[in-house]
Design a protein around this motif. Structure first.
Motif, mmCIF file in Angstrom:
data_model
loop_
_atom_site.group_PDB
_atom_site.id
_atom_site.type_symbol
_atom_site.label_atom_id
_atom_site.label_comp_id
_atom_site.label_asym_id
_atom_site.label_seq_id
_atom_site.Cartn_x
_atom_site.Cartn_y
_atom_site.Cartn_z
ATOM 1 N N PHE B 14 -13.887 11.248 -41.452
ATOM 2 C CA PHE B 14 -15.169 11.436 -42.132
ATOM 3 C C PHE B 14 -15.398 10.225 -43.044
ATOM 4 N N THR B 16 -16.114 9.303 -45.909
ATOM 5 C CA THR B 16 -16.322 9.704 -47.301
ATOM 6 C C THR B 16 -16.347 8.538 -48.269
ATOM 7 N N SER B 17 -15.781 7.383 -47.869
ATOM 8 C CA SER B 17 -15.719 6.261 -48.811
ATOM 9 C C SER B 17 -17.112 5.800 -49.221
ATOM 10 N N ASP B 21 -16.533 9.863 -53.042
ATOM 11 C CA ASP B 21 -15.836 11.127 -53.180
ATOM 12 C C ASP B 21 -14.359 10.818 -52.942
ATOM 13 N N ASP B 31 -11.331 7.446 -46.605
ATOM 14 C CA ASP B 31 -12.116 8.128 -45.571
ATOM 15 C C ASP B 31 -11.309 9.341 -45.139
ATOM 16 N N TYR B 32 -11.687 10.502 -45.645
ATOM 17 C CA TYR B 32 -10.903 11.707 -45.382
ATOM 18 C C TYR B 32 -10.812 11.953 -43.867
ATOM 19 N N HIS B 386 -15.698 19.705 -50.754
ATOM 20 C CA HIS B 386 -16.054 18.773 -49.673
ATOM 21 C C HIS B 386 -15.668 19.314 -48.303
ATOM 22 N N LEU B 387 -16.507 19.127 -47.327
ATOM 23 C CA LEU B 387 -16.179 19.184 -45.896
ATOM 24 C C LEU B 387 -15.794 20.580 -45.385
#
Lengths: 428, 428
Positions: B14, B16-17, B21, B31-32, B386-387
């Motif tokens: 994902f 996320t960067s 977050d 990046d999760y 998140h997510l």
């Protein structure tokens, strides 16, 4: 200026399990393997940098994937810049925060960084026309300190203390180099002692070790205490009272079990007990060290990083420190560990064997002798007589000593023909 | 009888960067990601087992390779046999000596085993028609002890002691389950405190956390001490004196630095300092614990294995133990760690957030409350918002509490549509 154009990798596995070479209480059937890399540049000099991670078979492909994950830090980069600031290069790789999550600083990704750093050191040494040990031993104390990352170490050693250690070893560098050429560096042999060998082979190899001039042998233990007592009896009889015998349990025991088991082996005059329990267990090793005294505790080949070694030293959990050329993040981190050993006054007897570990780790011991601890009298490098024929500059061990190589590089370069022959997918 | 027919893996990331977050002092741009696997069988029930390792981007492909290396232990195997003896299954994977060399028991290969074990637990729970927490909480003390490998732990806890802990918690299991349904399990939120957020967003999210019923928030620190003091001032003003504020340095400091830095933050009434230094540094954490007292030291999300947790407890190096669902070798090893925490009387406040960690780790806390420690009053589970929408059974967190799921399985199953959409090669 030149640029890195490719990171070539290969999954190399030698089918050693068929011979029971390398068999111990935790690793009954290793296939000595290398997750191998070559750094290629566009320079006219045609030089390449070689490095690898030693593994024992399955999972060597995962280790290759770990090395490949570092391609983005290398390909297209200015070679001179990377090689000129090896400390900064180390930090760039180790503190890639996304990759660091996979450890942090341990296991597959950390060893992959070690392989890349070692390959860069190989290239740097070849460009300098020097064997790695001489390249390192000729650097200034200030240059050497720059190679080391002191993050997480400052409660045990500071950059200023490291500088003092290196400076104290500047006088006498030339003399010690001359001594190395004249008298070599002591070796001990693990060749006789694999668990998979029968008693006759054990006795014969023990006698051969003495005849070959080794002052110490090492036996694998930890499978069955009665077997160990019998095998130690055979070995002690074969080598006589003056040859040291170390034993290696390869992490087989819990704390109380280690202390109890060693009570049975102590009568054979044991030089050290190696890896009595899990390599992460600092406090367990400290308890074992007290429980088996005066037998020294040795460990380090599975020490994940400098932070673990720091704690083993702080806790008096080892008295023989066994660095390994491919377990931590390469030459830089091993210099940090050698500094810690010098600070704490602990002797270093490197782990070797496997494939190519003898060829590589000798450079660190020579460097330590000439430019760091200044000591050789209380140290020795492990030797196993396997697979040396596959290397471009195989070790020279005779008369019970390692003899320093003069070929430029780090010793990691495996012959192209061997790499082709033992490429895993090729023979699978 | 049914057989495992496939191990399907995917590299899910994902981006996320782009939102900052998850940004902290060591991880500026995560990046999760999930190295994801699905275990497929030929059973008529059509059930699949899901698991993953949480990573933060680069290297997620290496983690997938680690999972793939376990295929030989799974495909073609009898499902009922593997699921009936989950302790034996764990030992088979962890003590594959060739793969173990790549750790041992740490990093990519160990986390890969965790993903596989967790996927098997997901399948086992689905077959039982129960959420994992209920499946575990209904097992007998004898069955639970069988799940745990006590090798390297017996100097801290024996199987007999573990059995006593489980037996002591049998009375009251039903009552505690009823309490869980009635009152939930306490949560705290890290949503306000990422380093990448500006002061206005920090204040707003702090106020929202209080309004949402959370009794504790957590702030990332360790970038700049003046910034930390300013941000803590803003946070303390926003939440008032009665809400706890924990801080998290994400391994940024050395020992002396941690103690000094915390002197500046102490006036803000700190609930705990999390990951002050390197997660391998047991002795460093012990020194910090003394130096920052009475502020508790918390750590565990990067604790590599049960041997590390054992030492942290033996050395009084932590007083808040933060298990993670995907860092160690799965449910079995986390049960070992929960047993150690119970033996040493230390509270467990799991790490969560990332992707899917909330969905998974809640099961372990509910199990711990019902059938192991019996405690909930001194504990809470981390929560980050998140997510969650990507999961088949997203967490239910409201009123400052987690609420137990009833959907069968471990919580790890990600929606097929999300897996397709965020497959790394697909969007790269």
């Amino acid at each position: 200026m030149s640029t890195i154009t490719a990171l070539e990798t290969s999954d190399i596995r030698f089918p050693t399990s068929t011979m029971l070479d390398g068999s111990d209480a935790m690793n009954p059937d290793p296939d000595y393997s290398a997750a191998y890399l070559t750094i290629v540049t566009d320079s006219d000099d045609g030089l390449t940098g070689h490095g690898f991670v030693f593994t024992i078979g399955r999972g060597n492909d995962v280790q290759v994937a770990g090395i490949r994950a570092l391609e983005g830090h290398l390909v297209g980069r200015d070679v001179e810049e990377l090689l000129a600031s090896m400390g900064a290069t180390w930090r760039e790789l180790v503190y890639d925060s996304q990759l660091r999550w996979l450890g942090p600083e341990k296991g597959v990704m950390h060893m992959a960084i070690g392989a890349v750093m070692n390959a860069l050191w190989d290239l740097k040494a070849k460009r300098a026309g020097l064997p790695l040990w001489q390249l390192l031993a000729r650097m200034s104390p200030e240059e050497l300190v720059e190679l080391v990352d002191f993050r997480y170490l400052t409660d045990a050693i500071t950059p200023e203390e490291a500088l003092q250690i290196f400076r104290a070893a500047v006088p006498g560098r030339a003399e010690r180099e001359a001594q190395l050429f004249a008298a070599g560096y002591p070796a001990y042999t693990t060749t006789p002692g694999w668990l998979g060998y029968d008693d006759e082979k054990l006795a014969r190899l023990c006698r051969e070790a003495v005849a070959d001039g080794f002052g110490q042998i090492k036996l694998k233990v930890g499978g069955d205490v009665d077997d160990d007592v019998r095998r130690l009896g055979i070995a002690r009889e074969a080598v006589g009272p003056d040859i040291r015998i170390a034993v290696d349990a390869n992490q087989r025991w819990d704390v109380a079990q280690a202390i109890e088991w060693m009570r049975h082996l102590a009568p054979f005059d044991i030089a050290w007990i190696e890896e009595p329990t899990n390599p992460d267990d600092v406090l367990g090793h400290a308890a074992i060290a007290v429980g088996v005294a005066p037998i020294p505790v040795a460990t380090g080949e599975h020490g994940a990083n400098r932070v673990m070694f720091k704690q083993f030293l702080q806790a008096d959990a080892l008295s023989v420190l066994q660095i390994d050329a491919t377990r931590v993040a390469g030459v830089n981190e091993n210099i940090a560990i050698l500094l810690l050993a010098a600070k704490f006054g602990v002797r270093v007897c490197p782990h070797a064997g496997g494939v190519g570990l003898c060829e590589m780790v000798q450079h660190l011991s020579y460097f330590d002798f000439i430019a760091l601890s200044g000591r050789r009298d209380d140290r020795m490098i492990e030797y196993v007589d396997h697979l040396h024929e596959h290397f471009a500059a195989p070790v020279d061990v005779h008369g019970g000593c390692y003899w320093p190589p003069l070929a430029p590089g780090s010793g990691a370069e495996m012959l192209a023909s061997s790499r082709r022959e033992f490429e895993f997918e090729a023979y699978a």
